[in-house]
Design an enzyme around this catalytic site. Structure first.
Site, PDB file in Angstrom:
ATOM      1  N   ARG A  15      -8.503  14.691   1.991  1.00  0.00           N
ATOM      2  CA  ARG A  15      -8.272  15.326   3.288  1.00  0.00           C
ATOM      3  C   ARG A  15      -6.819  15.119   3.678  1.00  0.00           C
ATOM      4  O   ARG A  15      -6.070  14.449   2.969  1.00  0.00           O
ATOM      5  CB  ARG A  15      -9.178  14.686   4.355  1.00  0.00           C
ATOM      6  CG  ARG A  15      -9.022  13.159   4.406  1.00  0.00           C
ATOM      7  CD  ARG A  15      -9.824  12.531   5.510  1.00  0.00           C
ATOM      8  NE  ARG A  15      -9.938  11.094   5.388  1.00  0.00           N
ATOM      9  CZ  ARG A  15      -9.010  10.218   5.738  1.00  0.00           C
ATOM     10  NH1 ARG A  15      -7.852  10.640   6.222  1.00  0.00           N
ATOM     11  NH2 ARG A  15      -9.217   8.924   5.614  1.00  0.00           N
ATOM     12  N   HIS A  54       0.869  -1.176   0.000  1.00  0.00           N
ATOM     13  CA  HIS A  54       0.000   0.000   0.000  1.00  0.00           C
ATOM     14  C   HIS A  54       0.907   1.227   0.000  1.00  0.00           C
ATOM     15  O   HIS A  54       1.529   1.552   1.014  1.00  0.00           O
ATOM     16  CB  HIS A  54      -0.886  -0.035   1.254  1.00  0.00           C
ATOM     17  CG  HIS A  54      -1.877   1.084   1.330  1.00  0.00           C
ATOM     18  ND1 HIS A  54      -3.122   0.932   1.873  1.00  0.00           N
ATOM     19  CD2 HIS A  54      -1.807   2.383   0.934  1.00  0.00           C
ATOM     20  CE1 HIS A  54      -3.770   2.088   1.821  1.00  0.00           C
ATOM     21  NE2 HIS A  54      -2.982   2.972   1.256  1.00  0.00           N
TER      22      HIS A  54
END
Length: 662
Positions: free
Chosen positions: A296, A208
């Site tokens: 965000r 990831h």
């Protein structure tokens, strides 16, 4: 620039935003629920406004109350932090409609990236590589099953509207698909109000890797390099580091360019993170595919700050105020290596079950903010604060920086060893074992690292009884020495004019009754006896740190006394020791009586059985949701369900009886 902003969040991110705003000369307004009236983020801000009861849906998710608080206090802008309303397009638009600046991307960008399936179609059009899968609108279970069969197993089911590992399941075979799909939909509905899912090929050894992007209102967009977030449990991040180990400059540039293309495709403004799933190829390169975009600031942003020397919250405030990005892509450089560990109130040995309680002890290493320093702590709680069931169980983030990865690993292990937490269960010792594991030390990273290293990560033995008793004795002697003067007649350590002396204790060490005695001979040598064993004993104390020796073997133990209990922290283990009252009655745990109780406060998501059903040992009986995660209650024995004592949707306390077995 703004003169006053409202922080529509809580915990460490609210504290962090308040600190940066203060440095910039901006006043801050906190909002808080009834559970957070005395919280750290309230104290960190210049003003504070109560917005409702403890449950987030009645407070931190009430955008109308937050906007009302901003207007009432004269705030010009709202910083959403992360979580709660930070990726809510309706809230972003409501702020704009109210004449407030939303310190984040435009509502249209949040909407474009908010649903995974449409976002992936948009990314495909922008030339960003995608994992093969089904992202369509037809959500009929039979259609989803056919698509999964066509992709080939294993596949990954993911909630289209969510993130953070909620509504996500890896499925190994067609037979497992229906139950996994039902669980994903239920969790997605509970977490995001939308049960739509997508199905993708499951990458068997995935990494990831995410790219921090920033864009302004002047058409500028940059990549602030990558973070590796592969170390995960239950699809949620545990450790994050920057830069990603083993990534070449060419690969880094390609991923950065793809991330910037993704941001430009949606007209992005502010801080965002483009997440990729990556897999090593046979030629040594890393193949990568777009996974999602978080519109965000991320929890792990401090590692990017550490390697770039930038304050990303300051960048957010400047961009939201209409200023251009402070730097261009060619001005950005990577310096050294940084790693972040998420300290959470959870029990790793019980499938990371969230924990609650008061932080009776919360002591962390000496920290410095990165002036190319060593250790940083971002915390939203203090010693004495409570971890409640209403919000995320994260206690703090521990971040280290060093010139290279090996030194950063050593520095993080040392910092975790100097982190002492008592109260709720926590993962500090577990994190240290992860950092010191072979896979992490050698940067053999993928999302299965924790499972692969299971043998060395879980069920670590507690501090040996003899060492726990020795540390308790050293702590007791040090306390006695500090409490009396040099008059030998006032000493309480067993001193005698002639002959051997002895001190005796009856101790409770992690629930085990232990008889301990310290025998001091006339020549001053000492011998510790614990439940039939005996060792030559010596100890020195420097504050709370005790150097204890048994037969010449040395152990360093930190002893912290709270409420009649001495908490002991050694290099690889810890223990709690209580001086027993010999007149106290012994307590014996009752045998299983057929009562199945809630292991933590939370909400009953579903009962999987009904009254009268025959069940087997290990069969799933109920599903609870607490701290944003689902937990399955299984049957401890075969039997018959006599009664269900709650209904789906009910909020229950820890220890509440959920159902009864006969």
């Amino acid at each position: 620039m703004f003169t006053k902003i409202l922080i529509a969040n809580r915990g460490e991110i609210a504290c962090r935003v308040a600190a940066t705003a203060r440095r910039m000369g901006i006043r801050t307004v906190a909002v808080f629920s009834e559970a957070d009236a005395s919280a750290a983020h309230v104290a960190a801000c210049d003003e504070a406004v109560a917005i409702g009861p403890a449950p987030a849906k009645d407070s931190y998710l009430r955008g109308d109350r937050i906007i009302e608080a901003a207007r009432a206090t004269g705030a010009q802008a709202v910083h959403p932090g992360y979580g709660f309303l930070s990726e809510n397009e309706g809230f972003a638009q409501a702020c704009a409609d109210a004449g407030l600046v939303f310190i984040g991307p435009p509502a249209a960008a949040i909407r474009a990236m908010g649903l995974k399936a449409p976002a992936k179609a948009l990314m495909a059009a922008a030339g960003v590589p995608l994992v093969p899968g089904y992202h369509g609108d037809d959500q009929d279970p039979a259609r989803l099953q056919r698509e999964a069969d066509a992709i080939g197993y294993p596949v990954l089911i993911k909630a289209s509207a969510g993130g953070g590992g909620k509504g996500m399941r890896a499925v190994a075979s067609a037979a497992e698909f229906p139950d996994a799909l039902a669980a994903c939909r239920r969790e997605a509905k509970n977490s995001f109000g939308d049960e739509a899912v997508l199905v993708e090929r499951y990458v068997t050894r995935p990494r990831h890797i995410e790219i921090q992007v920033f864009a302004d209102t002047h058409g500028n967009a940059v990549s602030l390099f990558e973070r590796d977030c592969s170390v995960q449990r239950r699809h949620q991040k545990v450790l994050e580091e920057a830069p990603a180990p083993g990534l070449s400059d060419t690969q880094r540039r390609a991923m950065g360019e793809a991330a910037v293309a993704a941001a430009r495709a949606v007209g992005y403004v502010g801080a965002g993170t483009v997440e990729f799933i990556a897999e090593p190829a046979a030629d040594g390169e890393v193949r990568f595919w777009f996974m999602e975009m978080n519109t965000r600031l991320q929890v792990e942003h401090p590692v990017t700050e550490a390697i770039t020397g930038l304050d990303l919250v300051e960048w957010q405030l400047r961009v939201a105020a209409g200023e251009p990005l402070p730097l261009k892509q060619e001005d950005l450089r990577i310096h050294g290596h940084a790693i972040e560990a998420r300290l959470c109130a959870e029990n790793p040995d019980k499938q990371f079950l969230p924990s609650t309680g008061t932080l009776r002890v919360f002591r962390t290493p000496e920290t410095v903010r990165f002036a190319r320093g060593d250790v940083r702590l971002d915390a939203g709680v203090r010693e004495g604060d409570a971890i409640t069931p209403f919000y995320d169980p994260m206690i703090a983030k521990l971040i280290v920086w060093a010139p290279d990865r090996a030194t950063a690993c050593a520095r993080l292990a040392q910092a975790l060893a100097q982190t002492f937490i008592v109260g709720p269960h926590h993962n500090a010792a577990f994190l240290r074992r992860v950092v010191r594991s072979r896979s992490f030390a050698e940067a053999d990273l993928d999302t299965a690292l924790i499972e692969r290293e299971r043998a060395v990560l879980f069920d670590a033995p507690p501090l040996e009884v003899r060492w726990a008793a020795a540390a308790f004795v050293s702590h007791t002697l040090a306390a006695q020495a500090a409490a009396v003067d040099a008059d030998p007649w006032s000493r309480r350590d067993g001193w005698r004019v002639a002959g051997d002396s002895a001190m005796r204790w009856s101790l409770d060490v992690a629930g085990q009754t232990v008889a301990a005695s310290l025998v001091t001979s006339r020549d001053g040598t000492r011998r510790l006896q614990v439940d039939g064993g005996a060792w030559a004993f010596a100890a020195t104390a420097n504050g709370d740190v005790h150097e204890v020796q048994l037969d010449g073997h040395r152990q360093r133990v930190t002893a912290l006394a709270r409420g009649g209990v001495v908490y002991l922290f050694a290099d690889e283990a810890q223990a709690a020791v209580t001086l027993r009252d010999p007149l106290a009655r012994e307590a014996h745990p009752a045998a299983f009586t057929g009562r199945l109780t809630a292991p933590m406060p939370g909400r009953v998501s579903a009962f999987l059985v009904k009254a009268g059903d025959a069940v087997k040992a290990g069969q799933a009986l109920a599903v609870m949701e607490a701290m944003k995660m689902e937990h399955t209650i299984v049957s401890p024995k075969a039997g018959t369900v006599e009664a269900l004592l709650f209904t789906a949707g009910d909020q229950v306390g820890e220890g509440a009886e959920l159902l009864r077995l006969g």
